[in-house]
Design an enzyme around this catalytic site. Structure first.
Site, PDB file in Angstrom:
ATOM      1  N   GLU A 773       0.878  -1.177   0.000  1.00  0.00           N
ATOM      2  CA  GLU A 773       0.000   0.000   0.000  1.00  0.00           C
ATOM      3  C   GLU A 773       0.908   1.216   0.000  1.00  0.00           C
ATOM      4  OE1 GLU A 773      -3.472   2.187   2.700  1.00  0.00           O
ATOM      5  OE2 GLU A 773      -2.243   0.577   3.544  1.00  0.00           O
ATOM      6  N   CYS A 807      -0.995   9.248   3.869  1.00  0.00           N
ATOM      7  CA  CYS A 807      -0.998   9.013   2.429  1.00  0.00           C
ATOM      8  C   CYS A 807      -2.292   9.500   1.794  1.00  0.00           C
ATOM      9  CB  CYS A 807      -0.780   7.531   2.139  1.00  0.00           C
ATOM     10  SG  CYS A 807      -2.006   6.434   2.879  1.00  0.00           S
TER      11      CYS A 807
END
Length: 920
Positions: A773, A807
């Site tokens: 990820e 993020c």
């Protein structure tokens, strides 16, 4: 913004701004217990058949002589919000007037009217027929595929212009005037027919987002009070017009976390407004807002009342008022507290009792935050019980000219009005007034005034530009258009009068909604609980966490050396088959127990997140809850996924599919979510039968160790999960390249993920799976239909929460050219209101970035963007920056470098054609 640059010893206690009286009960309380207590308080005070006998003629008359077409009940009858045309009207009303460009207005109208289905007109009023035909014509013109003919374009513009005009006329029915002078002229016209009618004006709008907004609203309130004070008339606040003020309009940070600031910046404004009202013998009411601001509202009102009690200018003035919402489960206790403070201050007050206008917001907030319950009643008739009990409580203290309180009962419900009048009749000498909203409930009060001797009626009247107030209109439509509301059911003639006036004095056995903890229902046939949250605005819940964080000295676990990786992985590899043989149901049970332990050890874990990861309390609670959700979710999913599956046997054989663990998994997690992502990776690997080599970020090893120890406590064998802290370049590389590594789970930068991928691809033997990820560039596209206040709220939360070290943080903001200056001005002002400070201080909005390296990277990126032609909107060494990139293509090439964490935002002007391309 260096890590640790704010010593925790410098944090100021928040006790200086809190009232001396005891705290209110917690917001979320047992609904059944509260209703039982309220019914007990009302026992013997109301004769409901008599209430119905009083209210029935009013309802019959309103239905026989309906309100004008523009009244709320008529709108709800012709365009119910549950219908496609009602939704189209509501959406257009909310957004159309603020759209500055015709192109976007056409697209908005086409989108909304194209969805609507309009009914026949045979039995509709002539005005409704006209409006229906306009909407029908608009739909037909705007929903067709656009062509290049000039005639069609002129037709579209004409229809949109007509729709804008129609919406403005609609707004006029609910807004008394676009300024106070216009409102007073219209009020004077009404008073020619009703000479005793009073008004409470409210310069409505969205809450302030910056100091400029707050200054504008403050000046508006001050000017209104000065203007009303000059109006002729005798009597005091009870007989004269007044002002209702929204505290969130007077300060951009009207919230519990900014309590210290509010006493310095907001309280003097309130005192000045109260003094002006006192000079003019006017009523000044502090409006109620969401439940998480209740203590603030009460404490600020109390502080103003104390100041006015000592001020010679306000001697004998009893016009300071406060609004209380009956739908809150602690409404009765709030009234008791307000009356107690008035006695202590030797003052009298005006108290507006309302049912409440933020029910949907309160419900969703409680569910999203995982609260213990709801702060409001979930049954409509429970709110009616609370209102009646609160009314009785107020009327007991409203007898005689020197009464402690002057109640103001705001309601459009005929049964509630009749109940209040019956309660008042039982106590001769009570003084009170009824209230209604401008544009709503006119028919009911027309009949009430005709048949009953109410002492006074006051109209709550919004004042302001239509384009600013239509969001308020939509809220009123949602509030009164719900299928449980009295106004909606009054407009629906199929609802019998007996049903409309049904006795509410009974307790439902269950809440109408699943508790916040139970909203997920079942998953794979198993109950899935929502994680337990915290109401951080309630001091009794957050103070223990703050105390624990202040007392904590974060341990520093030792890092391992690269040469230690090999024996540790061999041990994990050897232990994995035994763990894999444990039934998946047992492994899932252990992970569920880990979730329970996370909640049990909440205070200690939150303190660690605040101190080591420099999370604010809100972010820490959210992260802990995410870790809990991971544990429960993966436990349930693994049980279903790894259950043996019987496959077809074409030749009579038995075929069974079983999934097994792969071996020793390497889990590499980042520092920006040191508990949630770490827990998610480790738990997913463990519950599916793998052993785990857990390598946390170097900056947050103590949090990782706390979770590993918790897993051991829950029942995970010690030889199945090993903590391996150390630098990624050495320890991480050794783990990835080890031949016994059966899989890698990684969360971090795209560059590092590519490096891991190449390393695994180059290894001999079976393919090693990589679950990665990585970061990205998150963008927001804003066109001119968007409410700027909502845009600013979303941008602030996404770009600067967690100091932008996520993020998912917003990096690129694209704004339509026509509204870019307005967005930039409001956003820049809102940024100035952010509090930079230590994470352990509840007032902090933006905590320090994780370390000096992160700060240096952030500053270097800002320098590079400036060199590329960006204009810095707002920046200081301790304030997160916003950069206006104009429209330079060369600068956009640098956006890909913004992946690394840090609070900064690239802002770009976009033109309509580009907006459409971006949205595709």
């Amino acid at each position: 913004m260096l890590k640790g640059m704010f010593p925790v010893d410098e944090i100021i206690p928040e006790s200086e701004a809190r009232a001396e009286t005891g705290p209110l009960p917690p917001p979320c309380r047992d609904e059944e217990e509260r209703v039982t207590a309220l019914l007990g308080a009302l026992d013997g005070q109301l004769d409901w058949p008599q209430v119905v006998a009083m209210a029935r003629p009013w309802v019959d008359a309103v239905r026989k002589h309906p309100a004008p077409f523009w009244a709320l009940e008529s709108l709800l009858r012709e365009y119910p919000i549950t219908s496609s045309e009602g939704l189209a009207l509501m959406r257009l009303a909310e957004a159309l007037l603020r759209v500055p460009d015709m192109g976007t207005a056409v697209l908005l109208a086409a989108d909304q009217l194209g969805r609507a289905r309009f009914a026949g007109e045979e039995k509709l009023s002539w005005m409704t027929q006209i409006s229906g035909r306009i909407l029908m014509l608009s739909r037909r013109l705007l929903a067709e595929r656009e062509t290049a003919t000039l005639v069609q374009r002129l037709g579209m513009n004409t229809v949109v212009t007509a729709a804008v005009r129609a919406i403005a006329l609609l707004g006029r029915q609910f807004v008394l005037g676009q300024d106070l002078a216009e409102a007073c002229r219209r009020a004077a016209d009404v008073r020619k027919r009703q000479p005793t009618l009073c008004y409470s004006y409210d310069m409505l709008g969205e809450g302030a987002r910056n100091s400029a907004d707050a200054a504008r609203y403050t000046a508006s309130y001050q000017a209104a009070l000065q203007s009303l004070a000059m109006q002729p008339g005798s009597g005091g606040p009870e007989q004269r017009d007044g002002i209702s003020i929204k505290l969130s309009a007077l300060h951009p940070r009207y919230e519990e976390g900014q309590r210290r600031r509010l006493w310095v910046e907001l309280l003097p404004k309130l005192e000045q407004l109260a003094e002006t009202a006192a000079r003019g013998r006017l009523n000044l009411t502090l409006d109620a807002e969401e439940s998480d601001r209740l203590e603030l509202q009460l404490d600020l009102w109390d502080a103003v009342q104390q100041k006015m009690a000592r001020n010679p200018v306000s001697a004998g003035w009893n016009g300071l008022g406060i609004a209380v919402q009956a739908y809150q489960t602690r409404a009765a206790e709030v009234i008791s507290e307000v009356l107690a403070r008035a006695r202590r201050n030797r003052s009298r007050l005006m108290l507006r009792l309302v049912k409440g206008a933020y029910w949907d917001t309160e419900i969703k907030r409680a569910q999203e935050m995982g609260l213990a319950g709801y702060p409001v009643f979930t049954h409509k008739h429970h709110t009616d019980i609370s209102y009646a009990a609160c009314a009785a409580q107020l009327l007991e203290q409203a007898v005689g000219p020197e009464a402690l309180v002057y109640p103001q009962f705001a309601t459009h419900n005929a049964a509630t009005i009749a109940a209040v009048l019956q309660l008042a009749a039982a106590a001769p000498g009570t003084r009170f007034e009824m209230q209604r909203l401008h544009g709503m409930g006119e028919g009911i009060y027309r009949e009430v005034l005709r048949h009953s001797a109410i002492q006074s009626l006051r109209v709550y009247a919004p004042v302001g530009r239509y384009r600013d107030l239509l969001a308020y209109l939509v809220r009123r439509l949602l509030e009164n258009g719900a299928n449980t509301s009295f106004m909606h059911r009054l407009a629906e003639h199929r609802v019998a009068v007996d049903d409309l006036l049904a006795n509410p004095l009974w307790r439902a056995d269950d809440v109408a909604l699943a508790a916040p903890r139970d909203i997920y229902g079942t998953l794979q046939g198993q109950t899935r609980l929502n994680s337990k949250g915290m109401d951080m605005t309630y001091a009794n819940e957050r103070n223990p966490v703050t105390a624990a964080a202040l007392a904590l000295r974060v341990p520093t676990p030792a890092e391992i050396h690269p040469e230690e990786v090999d024996p540790l992985l061999h041990a994990l590899h050897a232990a994995q088959p035994r763990w894999d043989m444990v039934p998946v149901e047992r492994r899932a049970e252990i992970m569920t127990r880990a979730a329970d332990l996370l909640e049990t050890r909440r205070e200690a874990l939150l303190a660690l997140l605040l101190r080591e990861a420099h999370k604010t309390l809100g972010d820490a609670v959210a992260e802990l809850r995410e870790a809990v959700d991971f544990c429960r979710y993966y436990a349930i999913q693994a049980t279903a996924l790894m259950r043996p599956e019987i496959l077809p046997g074409p030749t009579g054989e038995t075929n069974t599919l079983r999934l097994r663990g792969r071996g020793a998994f390497v889990c590499i997690s980042p520092w920006n979510f040191p508990l949630a992502i770490f827990a998610g990776q480790v738990v997913a690997a463990l519950v599916t039968g793998n052993s785990v080599a857990a390598k946390p970020a170097e900056q947050t090893v103590a949090i990782a160790r706390a979770f590993v120890e918790l897993l051991w406590k829950a029942g995970v064998p010690r030889d199945v999960v090993a903590l391996m802290p150390g630098p990624g370049e050495t320890v991480g590389a050794a783990l990835v390249n080890h031949p016994l590594t059966a899989g890698v789970v990684f969360t971090g930068s795209t560059g590092v993920a590519r490096h891991i991928y190449r390393s695994l691809a180059a290894k001999e033997g079976p393919i090693v799976p990589l679950i990665a990820e990585t970061g990205g560039i998150n963008a927001m596209i804003v066109d001119s239909t968007a409410l700027v206040e909502q845009v600013v709220d979303a941008v602030i939360a996404s770009a600067f929460r967690s100091a932008g070290q996520r993020c998912s943080a917003l990096r690129l903001l694209c704004v339509q050219e026509e509204v870019v200056e307005e967005v930039m001005a409001m956003l820049g002002g809102a940024m100035q209101e952010l509090t930079i400070g230590p994470a352990v201080d509840y007032a902090t909005d933006v905590p320090p970035v994780i370390d000096a390296e992160a700060q240096a990277t952030l500053l270097a990126q800002i320098t590079r963007l400036e060199q590329g032609g960006a204009r810095l909107v707002d920046y200081a060494t301790d304030v997160p920056p916003v950069i206006d990139a104009e429209a330079q293509a060369t600068l956009l090439a640098q956006i890909t470098r913004l992946e690394q964490g840090g609070a900064r935002l690239l802002m770009r002007t976009a033109w309509p054609a580009e907006m459409q391309a971006m949205a595709m």
